[in-house]
Each structure stands twice: as C-alpha cells, then as structure tokens.
Motif scaffolding. Structure first.
Motif, PDB file in Angstrom:
ATOM      1  N   VAL A   5      46.244  74.008  21.080  1.00 19.76           N
ATOM      2  CA  VAL A   5      45.384  74.023  22.268  1.00 19.76           C
ATOM      3  C   VAL A   5      46.138  74.573  23.486  1.00 19.76           C
ATOM      4  O   VAL A   5      47.262  74.166  23.780  1.00 19.76           O
ATOM      5  CB  VAL A   5      44.845  72.610  22.588  1.00 19.76           C
ATOM      6  N   ALA A   6      45.481  75.505  24.164  1.00 17.15           N
ATOM      7  CA  ALA A   6      45.976  76.023  25.441  1.00 17.15           C
ATOM      8  C   ALA A   6      44.981  75.658  26.531  1.00 17.15           C
ATOM      9  O   ALA A   6      43.768  75.522  26.281  1.00 17.15           O
ATOM     10  CB  ALA A   6      46.149  77.540  25.379  1.00 17.15           C
ATOM     11  N   HIS A   7      45.477  75.515  27.757  1.00 17.55           N
ATOM     12  CA  HIS A   7      44.638  75.199  28.911  1.00 17.55           C
ATOM     13  C   HIS A   7      44.553  76.404  29.842  1.00 17.55           C
ATOM     14  O   HIS A   7      45.553  77.085  30.077  1.00 17.55           O
ATOM     15  CB  HIS A   7      45.217  74.013  29.682  1.00 17.55           C
ATOM     16  N   HIS A   8      43.363  76.637  30.365  1.00 15.82           N
ATOM     17  CA  HIS A   8      43.126  77.746  31.288  1.00 15.82           C
ATOM     18  C   HIS A   8      42.409  77.200  32.515  1.00 15.82           C
ATOM     19  O   HIS A   8      41.356  76.578  32.396  1.00 15.82           O
ATOM     20  CB  HIS A   8      42.269  78.821  30.611  1.00 15.82           C
ATOM     21  N   HIS A   9      43.001  77.423  33.686  1.00 15.42           N
ATOM     22  CA  HIS A   9      42.406  76.962  34.941  1.00 15.42           C
ATOM     23  C   HIS A   9      42.173  78.169  35.854  1.00 15.42           C
ATOM     24  O   HIS A   9      42.911  78.387  36.822  1.00 15.42           O
ATOM     25  CB  HIS A   9      43.325  75.943  35.611  1.00 15.42           C
ATOM     26  N   PRO A  10      41.137  78.958  35.552  1.00 18.32           N
ATOM     27  CA  PRO A  10      40.920  80.181  36.325  1.00 18.32           C
ATOM     28  C   PRO A  10      40.413  79.890  37.724  1.00 18.32           C
ATOM     29  O   PRO A  10      39.780  78.856  37.979  1.00 18.32           O
ATOM     30  CB  PRO A  10      39.868  80.932  35.510  1.00 18.32           C
ATOM     31  N   GLY A  11      40.679  80.827  38.616  1.00 16.01           N
ATOM     32  CA  GLY A  11      40.113  80.761  39.955  1.00 16.01           C
ATOM     33  C   GLY A  11      38.685  81.278  39.937  1.00 16.01           C
ATOM     34  O   GLY A  11      38.074  81.433  38.868  1.00 16.01           O
ATOM     35  N   PRO A  12      38.125  81.561  41.097  1.00 11.51           N
ATOM     36  CA  PRO A  12      36.766  82.106  41.163  1.00 11.51           C
ATOM     37  C   PRO A  12      36.646  83.372  40.330  1.00 11.51           C
ATOM     38  O   PRO A  12      37.565  84.190  40.271  1.00 11.51           O
ATOM     39  CB  PRO A  12      36.578  82.394  42.658  1.00 11.51           C
ATOM     40  N   SER A  13      35.536  83.517  39.663  1.00 12.99           N
ATOM     41  CA  SER A  13      35.308  84.661  38.790  1.00 12.99           C
ATOM     42  C   SER A  13      35.388  85.964  39.562  1.00 12.99           C
ATOM     43  O   SER A  13      34.944  86.074  40.701  1.00 12.99           O
ATOM     44  CB  SER A  13      33.934  84.543  38.120  1.00 12.99           C
ATOM     45  N   SER A  14      35.975  86.961  38.899  1.00 14.53           N
ATOM     46  CA  SER A  14      36.083  88.288  39.521  1.00 14.53           C
ATOM     47  C   SER A  14      35.291  89.326  38.732  1.00 14.53           C
ATOM     48  O   SER A  14      35.775  90.418  38.460  1.00 14.53           O
ATOM     49  CB  SER A  14      37.552  88.720  39.600  1.00 14.53           C
ATOM     50  N   ARG A  15      34.103  88.977  38.324  1.00 12.59           N
ATOM     51  CA  ARG A  15      33.292  89.895  37.525  1.00 12.59           C
ATOM     52  C   ARG A  15      32.636  90.940  38.417  1.00 12.59           C
ATOM     53  O   ARG A  15      31.424  91.060  38.502  1.00 12.59           O
ATOM     54  CB  ARG A  15      32.240  89.124  36.736  1.00 12.59           C
ATOM     55  N   ASP A  16      33.460  91.719  39.074  1.00 11.85           N
ATOM     56  CA  ASP A  16      32.924  92.763  39.921  1.00 11.85           C
ATOM     57  C   ASP A  16      32.742  94.030  39.101  1.00 11.85           C
ATOM     58  O   ASP A  16      33.092  94.111  37.914  1.00 11.85           O
ATOM     59  CB  ASP A  16      33.833  93.009  41.127  1.00 11.85           C
ATOM     60  N   ALA A  17      32.186  95.051  39.749  1.00 16.49           N
ATOM     61  CA  ALA A  17      31.878  96.289  39.047  1.00 16.49           C
ATOM     62  C   ALA A  17      33.144  96.951  38.519  1.00 16.49           C
ATOM     63  O   ALA A  17      33.151  97.526  37.418  1.00 16.49           O
ATOM     64  CB  ALA A  17      31.127  97.234  39.985  1.00 16.49           C
ATOM     65  N   GLU A  18      34.223  96.881  39.282  1.00 17.80           N
ATOM     66  CA  GLU A  18      35.455  97.532  38.853  1.00 17.80           C
ATOM     67  C   GLU A  18      35.966  96.938  37.545  1.00 17.80           C
ATOM     68  O   GLU A  18      36.356  97.664  36.622  1.00 17.80           O
ATOM     69  CB  GLU A  18      36.522  97.408  39.934  1.00 17.80           C
ATOM     70  N   ARG A  19      35.947  95.608  37.448  1.00 18.33           N
ATOM     71  CA  ARG A  19      36.434  94.974  36.229  1.00 18.33           C
ATOM     72  C   ARG A  19      35.526  95.300  35.042  1.00 18.33           C
ATOM     73  O   ARG A  19      36.007  95.551  33.927  1.00 18.33           O
ATOM     74  CB  ARG A  19      36.541  93.467  36.416  1.00 18.33           C
ATOM     75  N   THR A  20      34.226  95.299  35.261  1.00 21.37           N
ATOM     76  CA  THR A  20      33.305  95.637  34.177  1.00 21.37           C
ATOM     77  C   THR A  20      33.565  97.050  33.678  1.00 21.37           C
ATOM     78  O   THR A  20      33.575  97.315  32.473  1.00 21.37           O
ATOM     79  CB  THR A  20      31.854  95.505  34.654  1.00 21.37           C
ATOM     80  N   ALA A  21      33.814  97.968  34.600  1.00 24.91           N
ATOM     81  CA  ALA A  21      34.106  99.346  34.214  1.00 24.91           C
ATOM     82  C   ALA A  21      35.394  99.429  33.407  1.00 24.91           C
ATOM     83  O   ALA A  21      35.486 100.176  32.421  1.00 24.91           O
ATOM     84  CB  ALA A  21      34.193 100.230  35.457  1.00 24.91           C
ATOM     85  N   VAL A  22      36.406  98.670  33.820  1.00 24.40           N
ATOM     86  CA  VAL A  22      37.683  98.668  33.104  1.00 24.40           C
ATOM     87  C   VAL A  22      37.501  98.158  31.675  1.00 24.40           C
ATOM     88  O   VAL A  22      38.037  98.735  30.717  1.00 24.40           O
ATOM     89  CB  VAL A  22      38.716  97.820  33.866  1.00 24.40           C
TER      90      VAL A  22
END
Length: 307
Positions: free
Chosen positions: A202-219
C-alpha cells in the motif's frame, strides 16, 4: 558479520515543492524498513535542496541542472544501490511495512520486474479508482507472478527490480511526464519481465488541488500517441492520430496535443520498437478494458505538480 543493508530504496523526483517534500520525507524516513532515500531535484528554484540538507541530512539529493521530467527517476535508480527501488512523489509515501512486503514478493518471484501497489488517497484513505481497474486486468495472472499482470500503474505506487528497470532503459525521455507508466510496462513485458498488481502493498497519495487544465489534458493525449508510435502497430497509431487530427479542427486541446506529437514524431519513429505479438495481443485486451472503463480511469489519473 555485517548485517545486510536494506533491500528497497526510495527514489523521489521533485521540483519546487519544498513544503510538500518535507511532509513526504517525514513519512519515508520514519518507515520501519529504514530505506535509503534519494531525492532527484529537477532544477528547483525554491529552497528544496537547503531544506533537505537541514532537516533530512541522511537523505541524498541528486541535483539536476534542468527539469528532466519523469526520466529524472532514472538518474535516481542508477544512483541508489538497493536491488529494489520504490518511487514516491512530493505528495506520496509508503505505508509502514509495505516495502518489506514488496521485497518479500520480489524475492519470491524472480520474473517480477515491477510491482504495482494499491494506492490510498488523502486522509480518508480512499481507494484510488485505478485500483479496481488493475484488479480487473484482462491480461490475467501467470503462475510465476504474485498478482494480475497489468500494463498501467501509478508511478508513486510502484516498486521496481532495479536490474530490470535499467535493462529496459527506465522511463522514456520522449514522454517527459504524464502517462509514462504505460510505456515502461510495455517495455518490461517485451523483455519478459512481469508487471503485477499486488494490493497487499500500500502507498499513500495526498494530492493538492486538481490541475486538470487544458495543458495537462493535451500532454496526456500527446504522450499516449507518442507511446503508440513507439511501440504499437503503425495502422493503429495512424488511425488514432487521424482521429486527433479531426478533433484538432474544432478543439484547441486536441490542436495542442497534435502539435506536441508532430514535433516529437520523427524521434518516435527513429526509436520505434514494436511490441512482440504476445504483448501486443495483451495490450489490445487492456485497450478494450480502458474503453469500457474510461470514466473511472480518467478520475484515477495521477495528478503531478512537481515535474
């Protein structure tokens, strides 16, 4: 006689995330396994290096002069001396005992090249949606592997056999970041290494606010197609690229993805190495699963801010 050293080390690539990194290192350095930790600094301009030197003197920092993205992890794997390597990010860490369990599984399964862990998200430890997708992998399970074979995983929830990782070249430099895991899984499978989902680790992930902006989607769309041109059949790559080209006339995100792809396409073709037929057949089964499971898969994509 000297006691043997730890069998699992941790490599963490980061950039300009000093405060989050400090939290991750607090957890990693408190693990009962006492793994050696290498922080690969991707050209940070904040106080990352000074913070690690002051607060975590036993953590080694490998300072890069520029942002190399996900392939910066390759430098960390080369630098660390343990036979197995777990990856973390500045917002993730491992559950106490998880690395010991991973070592036991890797010791007991010599063909296992990469172990994909169960990832729990946030203080509430919600299961990452990708867990269910991996648990239902259509590739099935080989007798000499500890779990279902998968062609996807979250990098911050992976433990690799160092020799296998270096044998296939690690994370591909053409991807930079975003979806780099699938190409690594392809390359391991093509060389005969197993990639298994093992939810008992098991690994833990504590992400910050989502960054699902257009640039990331394009990448992400760009990188998926780069991987297709690098490893998948040419008709499939051409068909998917034609679909993106059709979208590009009306969608600026698709246009950005297409532009990024075209700039890298000559290199992808030069470095092209198609998958063996048996791996390609399994990859097509995973493609069908991804199509059926697209909403959950999109929700479960890793959000990475520091590379």
């Amino acid at each position: 006689m000297n006691a043997p050293g730890p069998s699992v080390g941790v490599v963490l690539a980061t950039r300009d995330r000093a405060e989050g990194l400090a939290t991750a290192l607090e957890h990693l350095t408190a693990l009962p396994e006492r793994p050696p930790v290498v922080v690969v600094d991707n050209g940070s301009t904040d106080h990352t290096r000074a913070m690690v030197a002051e607060r975590f003197p036993r953590v080694r920092v490998l300072a890069l002069g520029a942002n190399r993205g996900a392939p910066a992890r390759n430098d960390g794997v080369r630098a660390i001396g343990t036979p197995y390597v777990a990856f973390s990010d500045a917002d993730s860490w491992w559950r106490p005992g998880a690395l010991a369990r991973a070592a036991t599984l890797l010791n007991g399964h010599p063909r296992l090249g990469l172990l994909a862990a169960q990832v729990r998200v946030g203080p509430a430890e919600r299961p990452d949606p990708l867990n269910a997708t991996l648990a239902a992998s259509p590739v099935g399970r080989a007798e000499d592997l500890p779990g279902r074979e998968v062609f996807g995983f979250l990098a911050h929830g992976a433990v690799v056999r160092r020799g296998a990782f270096l044998e296939v070249g690690g994370f591909h430099p053409l991807i930079f970041f975003g979806g780099e895991e699938t190409l690594l899984a392809y390359d391991l499978a093509a060389m005969g290494w197993g990639v298994s989902y093992c939810p008992e680790v098991v690994a833990h992930h504590h992400p910050g606010p989502s960054s699902r902006d257009a640039e990331r989607t394009a990448v992400l769309r760009r990188n998926e197609l780069i991987g297709c041109w690098l490893r998948r059949p040419l008709p499939l790559a051409a068909r998917r690229t034609a679909g993106l080209l059709t979208e590009a006339g009306r969608d600026p995100v698709a246009r950005a993805a297409l532009g990024g792809l075209l700039a890298r396409l000559p290199t992808a073709l030069w470095q092209r190495r198609p998958l063996p037929p048996w791996v390609e057949e399994a990859a097509r089964r995973v493609d069908r699963q991804r199509t059926d499971d697209a909403p959950r898969r999109e929700e479960g994509q890793a959000v990475t801010h520091d590379r």
